[in-house]
Motif scaffolding. Structure first.
Motif, PDB file in Angstrom:
ATOM      1  N   VAL A  33      -0.737  34.726 -26.520  1.00 43.25           N
ATOM      2  CA  VAL A  33      -2.155  34.349 -26.665  1.00 43.25           C
ATOM      3  C   VAL A  33      -2.944  35.426 -25.921  1.00 43.25           C
ATOM      4  O   VAL A  33      -2.902  35.506 -24.694  1.00 43.25           O
ATOM      5  CB  VAL A  33      -2.424  32.952 -26.061  1.00 43.25           C
ATOM      6  N   TYR A  34      -3.646  36.257 -26.663  1.00 41.71           N
ATOM      7  CA  TYR A  34      -4.294  37.411 -26.036  1.00 41.71           C
ATOM      8  C   TYR A  34      -5.788  37.143 -25.863  1.00 41.71           C
ATOM      9  O   TYR A  34      -6.550  37.140 -26.834  1.00 41.71           O
ATOM     10  CB  TYR A  34      -4.056  38.674 -26.881  1.00 41.71           C
ATOM     11  N   LEU A  35      -6.171  36.887 -24.621  1.00 40.39           N
ATOM     12  CA  LEU A  35      -7.583  36.576 -24.318  1.00 40.39           C
ATOM     13  C   LEU A  35      -8.151  37.580 -23.316  1.00 40.39           C
ATOM     14  O   LEU A  35      -8.947  37.229 -22.455  1.00 40.39           O
ATOM     15  CB  LEU A  35      -7.695  35.153 -23.762  1.00 40.39           C
ATOM     16  N   ASP A  36      -7.720  38.834 -23.446  1.00 41.71           N
ATOM     17  CA  ASP A  36      -8.207  39.894 -22.546  1.00 41.71           C
ATOM     18  C   ASP A  36      -8.899  40.988 -23.359  1.00 41.71           C
ATOM     19  O   ASP A  36      -8.729  42.185 -23.110  1.00 41.71           O
ATOM     20  CB  ASP A  36      -7.039  40.451 -21.729  1.00 41.71           C
ATOM     21  N   GLU A 311     -17.161  34.899 -32.811  1.00 43.08           N
ATOM     22  CA  GLU A 311     -17.087  34.884 -31.342  1.00 43.08           C
ATOM     23  C   GLU A 311     -17.983  33.796 -30.756  1.00 43.08           C
ATOM     24  O   GLU A 311     -17.626  33.160 -29.764  1.00 43.08           O
ATOM     25  CB  GLU A 311     -17.464  36.256 -30.785  1.00 43.08           C
ATOM     26  N   HIS A 312     -19.132  33.589 -31.386  1.00 39.25           N
ATOM     27  CA  HIS A 312     -20.015  32.534 -30.897  1.00 39.25           C
ATOM     28  C   HIS A 312     -19.352  31.175 -31.088  1.00 39.25           C
ATOM     29  O   HIS A 312     -19.392  30.306 -30.204  1.00 39.25           O
ATOM     30  CB  HIS A 312     -21.363  32.591 -31.604  1.00 39.25           C
ATOM     31  N   TYR A 313     -18.727  31.001 -32.222  1.00 39.34           N
ATOM     32  CA  TYR A 313     -18.008  29.757 -32.553  1.00 39.34           C
ATOM     33  C   TYR A 313     -16.929  29.475 -31.486  1.00 39.34           C
ATOM     34  O   TYR A 313     -16.836  28.367 -30.944  1.00 39.34           O
ATOM     35  CB  TYR A 313     -17.406  29.959 -33.941  1.00 39.34           C
ATOM     36  N   LEU A 314     -16.156  30.501 -31.148  1.00 35.06           N
ATOM     37  CA  LEU A 314     -15.082  30.327 -30.159  1.00 35.06           C
ATOM     38  C   LEU A 314     -15.652  30.100 -28.753  1.00 35.06           C
ATOM     39  O   LEU A 314     -15.171  29.247 -27.991  1.00 35.06           O
ATOM     40  CB  LEU A 314     -14.172  31.567 -30.146  1.00 35.06           C
ATOM     41  N   THR A 315     -16.695  30.863 -28.422  1.00 37.15           N
ATOM     42  CA  THR A 315     -17.283  30.761 -27.078  1.00 37.15           C
ATOM     43  C   THR A 315     -17.909  29.391 -26.869  1.00 37.15           C
ATOM     44  O   THR A 315     -17.720  28.747 -25.821  1.00 37.15           O
ATOM     45  CB  THR A 315     -18.352  31.861 -26.877  1.00 37.15           C
ATOM     46  N   ASP A 316     -18.636  28.941 -27.876  1.00 41.42           N
ATOM     47  CA  ASP A 316     -19.286  27.636 -27.802  1.00 41.42           C
ATOM     48  C   ASP A 316     -18.228  26.545 -27.611  1.00 41.42           C
ATOM     49  O   ASP A 316     -18.362  25.657 -26.756  1.00 41.42           O
ATOM     50  CB  ASP A 316     -20.072  27.432 -29.113  1.00 41.42           C
ATOM     51  N   TYR A 317     -17.159  26.636 -28.376  1.00 37.85           N
ATOM     52  CA  TYR A 317     -16.083  25.644 -28.286  1.00 37.85           C
ATOM     53  C   TYR A 317     -15.446  25.675 -26.882  1.00 37.85           C
ATOM     54  O   TYR A 317     -15.295  24.634 -26.232  1.00 37.85           O
ATOM     55  CB  TYR A 317     -15.028  25.936 -29.362  1.00 37.85           C
ATOM     56  N   ALA A 318     -15.137  26.878 -26.401  1.00 39.04           N
ATOM     57  CA  ALA A 318     -14.479  26.997 -25.087  1.00 39.04           C
ATOM     58  C   ALA A 318     -15.399  26.505 -23.969  1.00 39.04           C
ATOM     59  O   ALA A 318     -14.954  25.813 -23.037  1.00 39.04           O
ATOM     60  CB  ALA A 318     -14.077  28.449 -24.838  1.00 39.04           C
ATOM     61  N   MET A 319     -16.700  26.818 -24.062  1.00 40.67           N
ATOM     62  CA  MET A 319     -17.644  26.386 -23.014  1.00 40.67           C
ATOM     63  C   MET A 319     -17.722  24.855 -22.989  1.00 40.67           C
ATOM     64  O   MET A 319     -17.798  24.249 -21.915  1.00 40.67           O
ATOM     65  CB  MET A 319     -19.043  26.961 -23.274  1.00 40.67           C
ATOM     66  N   LYS A 320     -17.734  24.235 -24.185  1.00 39.11           N
ATOM     67  CA  LYS A 320     -17.792  22.766 -24.232  1.00 39.11           C
ATOM     68  C   LYS A 320     -16.536  22.164 -23.640  1.00 39.11           C
ATOM     69  O   LYS A 320     -16.592  21.191 -22.871  1.00 39.11           O
ATOM     70  CB  LYS A 320     -17.987  22.303 -25.679  1.00 39.11           C
ATOM     71  N   ARG A 321     -15.381  22.747 -23.949  1.00 40.82           N
ATOM     72  CA  ARG A 321     -14.125  22.215 -23.400  1.00 40.82           C
ATOM     73  C   ARG A 321     -14.082  22.406 -21.871  1.00 40.82           C
ATOM     74  O   ARG A 321     -13.666  21.518 -21.136  1.00 40.82           O
ATOM     75  CB  ARG A 321     -12.909  22.909 -24.048  1.00 40.82           C
ATOM     76  N   LEU A 322     -14.548  23.557 -21.416  1.00 39.36           N
ATOM     77  CA  LEU A 322     -14.529  23.817 -19.960  1.00 39.36           C
ATOM     78  C   LEU A 322     -15.487  22.876 -19.232  1.00 39.36           C
ATOM     79  O   LEU A 322     -15.204  22.435 -18.104  1.00 39.36           O
ATOM     80  CB  LEU A 322     -14.904  25.275 -19.670  1.00 39.36           C
ATOM     81  N   ARG A 338     -24.892  34.551 -24.691  1.00 37.57           N
ATOM     82  CA  ARG A 338     -23.793  35.428 -24.257  1.00 37.57           C
ATOM     83  C   ARG A 338     -22.904  35.805 -25.435  1.00 37.57           C
ATOM     84  O   ARG A 338     -22.922  35.172 -26.481  1.00 37.57           O
ATOM     85  CB  ARG A 338     -22.981  34.757 -23.160  1.00 37.57           C
ATOM     86  N   GLY A 339     -22.095  36.838 -25.196  1.00 36.95           N
ATOM     87  CA  GLY A 339     -21.050  37.203 -26.154  1.00 36.95           C
ATOM     88  C   GLY A 339     -19.782  36.443 -25.811  1.00 36.95           C
ATOM     89  O   GLY A 339     -19.805  35.469 -25.050  1.00 36.95           O
ATOM     90  N   GLY A 340     -18.650  36.891 -26.340  1.00 35.83           N
ATOM     91  CA  GLY A 340     -17.397  36.146 -26.204  1.00 35.83           C
ATOM     92  C   GLY A 340     -16.657  36.398 -24.910  1.00 35.83           C
ATOM     93  O   GLY A 340     -15.473  36.739 -24.922  1.00 35.83           O
ATOM     94  N   VAL A 341     -17.360  36.246 -23.791  1.00 32.71           N
ATOM     95  CA  VAL A 341     -16.765  36.466 -22.467  1.00 32.71           C
ATOM     96  C   VAL A 341     -17.076  35.258 -21.589  1.00 32.71           C
ATOM     97  O   VAL A 341     -18.239  34.866 -21.482  1.00 32.71           O
ATOM     98  CB  VAL A 341     -17.376  37.727 -21.806  1.00 32.71           C
ATOM     99  N   ARG A 392     -11.126  35.416 -16.269  1.00 32.07           N
ATOM    100  CA  ARG A 392     -11.996  35.701 -17.425  1.00 32.07           C
ATOM    101  C   ARG A 392     -11.206  35.617 -18.718  1.00 32.07           C
ATOM    102  O   ARG A 392     -10.149  36.215 -18.834  1.00 32.07           O
ATOM    103  CB  ARG A 392     -12.571  37.113 -17.296  1.00 32.07           C
ATOM    104  N   MET A 393     -11.724  34.811 -19.652  1.00 32.82           N
ATOM    105  CA  MET A 393     -11.165  34.870 -21.005  1.00 32.82           C
ATOM    106  C   MET A 393     -12.198  35.535 -21.905  1.00 32.82           C
ATOM    107  O   MET A 393     -13.401  35.327 -21.754  1.00 32.82           O
ATOM    108  CB  MET A 393     -10.752  33.494 -21.520  1.00 32.82           C
ATOM    109  N   SER A 394     -11.712  36.372 -22.807  1.00 32.12           N
ATOM    110  CA  SER A 394     -12.635  37.065 -23.712  1.00 32.12           C
ATOM    111  C   SER A 394     -12.006  37.124 -25.095  1.00 32.12           C
ATOM    112  O   SER A 394     -10.798  37.324 -25.230  1.00 32.12           O
ATOM    113  CB  SER A 394     -12.952  38.460 -23.169  1.00 32.12           C
ATOM    114  N   PHE A 395     -12.861  36.922 -26.105  1.00 29.53           N
ATOM    115  CA  PHE A 395     -12.367  36.666 -27.465  1.00 29.53           C
ATOM    116  C   PHE A 395     -12.621  37.831 -28.408  1.00 29.53           C
ATOM    117  O   PHE A 395     -13.514  38.646 -28.194  1.00 29.53           O
ATOM    118  CB  PHE A 395     -13.083  35.430 -28.038  1.00 29.53           C
ATOM    119  N   TYR A 396     -11.837  37.818 -29.487  1.00 30.53           N
ATOM    120  CA  TYR A 396     -12.147  38.708 -30.611  1.00 30.53           C
ATOM    121  C   TYR A 396     -11.835  37.971 -31.903  1.00 30.53           C
ATOM    122  O   TYR A 396     -11.481  36.779 -31.872  1.00 30.53           O
ATOM    123  CB  TYR A 396     -11.392  40.045 -30.471  1.00 30.53           C
TER     124      TYR A 396
END
Ligand SMILES: Cc1ncc(COP(=O)(O)O)c(C=O)c1O
Length: 420
Positions: A33-36, A311-322, A338-341, A392-396
């Motif tokens: 799982v590559y989140l860097d 990236e917005h889709y993933l970031t929004d999802y991760a922020m809600k889960r966090l 923000r971007g996907g960071v 830090r997790m960051s998406f692509y």
């Protein structure tokens, strides 16, 4: 809405097929799982094939030999220049290939050596990566110029009111990140550029985290210079770009001197080649440049609006889960700004213990999850935020919601081990 999301998930799964490394097993047969991705991205087969084709069939130096291979290599290299300059809305002469973002930033800092005087001002921001701070500290030491900083609004966004105050008629150069590599904050880049221009200052945008992730048009921003890295946008290591307005690059002294960057040389002196070659001294990274061109074509096929949407889709999802986890502190602005960071710390919960990010990332690593832990080359920002480090997790484009779920589950384990 959910139909749209299904189609984003489908696209993500389709893109994943292009990335051989995502199929590999790691740490006791775990799926990687590559989140860097803010550090560097993975490379699709289309980019790997373009590099492999160059070395297998075309390898030769460029702009030198009058032979078939050299002509083909030069054509491939120049066409990579063309697609990459088109990608950011620049003219062919306005894009120099560099080895990374840092080199581009240093070319500009070095070019200002003979343009700054004692008491002139350089304006940077509190968000700077070391690569956009240290070269200007050196420039200030050598010229007697003074560095000032644009403040932030609660370490979420750069503060335009502060920019209005610190940028004055003494300011000669303003530089800031288009997107923070720590907080993901997207800077009001056009507004900042406008303020700088009202005072006659030049603008350098550190676009290491924006060009790979959103549509960037240098003419629309109207900045004088903009630096980015290829390796953060699917291209090989050792590739990157520096944009400069043609008239600005004509004025700027090169950082490196030698072969290829000259027009004519006598024993006493030399004159410079035309742009962009004036700034590409010596044998360039031809394979890397061709790989960057292939990466740009890959991103063009997807479309940068779609890259941003994923990236917005993933970031929004991760922020809600966090946000559901009371032991997690997330730093920076809401998902929309923000971007996907996402930088965060495990520092709450029952016992309120701060779990060092190195411990967090070690436990993640045992599950095959690659995240970044540390100061993210932004020590002054960490100090100002009063945190020793963050995770830090960051998406692509190839990251999935399932990967985020696994990361959140692993955070639950971290919390249980350290804090229950
Ligand atoms: C905002 C920012 N600026 C500059 C850099 C330096 O980039 P490079 O490693 O390509 O030189 C990075 C790298 O992470 C970055 O995130």
């Amino acid at each position: 809405m959910s139909e749209q999301y299904n189609s984003l998930d489908e696209s993500i799964n389709k893109y994943r097929e292009d990335f051989p490394i995502l199929k590999r097993k790691i740490r006791d047969n775990k799926t990687l799982v590559y989140l860097d991705n803010a550090a560097t991205t993975q490379k699709p087969i289309q980019v790997i094939d373009a590099i492999s084709n160059y070395y297998s069939n075309v390898n030769s130096n460029v702009h030198r030999g009058i032979h078939a291979l050299s002509e083909e290599a030069s054509e491939l290299y120049e066409s990579a220049h063309q697609v990459t300059s088109d990608f950011i809305g620049a003219g062919f002469k306005e894009l120099i290939f560099t080895k990374n973002t840092t080199e581009g930033l240093n070319i500009v800092a070095n070019g200002f050596l003979d343009r700054l005087h004692k008491g002139d001002e350089i304006v940077l921001s509190r968000f700077e990566h070391h690569s956009n701070l240290v070269p200007f500290q050196q420039l200030a030491h050598k010229t007697g110029a003074i560095i000032k900083f644009i403040e932030t609004e609660n370490y979420e966004m750069l503060d335009l009111a502060s920019a209005e105050k610190v940028i004055t008629d003494k300011t000669k150069l303003v530089s800031f990140p288009h997107m923070s590599n720590v907080l993901g904050s997207i800077s009001p880049v056009k507004e900042l550029t406008k303020i700088a221009h009202e005072h006659g200052a030049s603008v350098l945008v550190d676009a290491a985290q924006s060009v790979p992730h959103m549509k960037v048009d240098v003419k629309d921003i109207d900045c004088e210079f903009l630096a980015f890295a290829g390796h953060k946008m699917l291209a090989p290591m050792g590739s990157g770009g520096l944009y400069g307005k043609e008239e600005e690059l004509e004025k700027l002294s090169p950082l490196l001197f030698g072969g290829d960057m000259i027009r004519s040389v006598s024993f006493e002196d030399a004159t410079w080649n035309e742009l962009p070659w004036k700034f590409e001294a010596g044998t360039p990274n031809v394979g890397g440049g061709i790989g960057l061109g292939a990466a740009v074509e890959y991103l063009n096929d997807i479309g940068m609006d779609k890259v941003r949407k994923i990236e917005h889709y993933l970031t929004d999802y991760a922020m809600k889960r966090l946000a559901e986890l009371d032991y997690i502190t997330v730093y920076g602005p809401p998902a929309d700004q923000r971007g996907g960071v996402i930088s965060f710390n495990v520092n709450g919960g029952k016992n309120g213990i701060f779990v060092h990010p190195h411990d967090v990332s070690t436990i993640m690593d045992e599950e095959g999850i690659a995240i970044r832990a540390g100061h993210h080359c932004a020590q002054p920002l960490m100090e100002a935020m009063c945190v020793p480090a963050t995770s830090r997790m960051s998406f692509y484009i190839y990251n999935t919601k399932e990967e985020i779920d696994l990361t959140i589950d692993t955070l639950e384990s971290v919390q249980k081990i350290f804090n229950s």
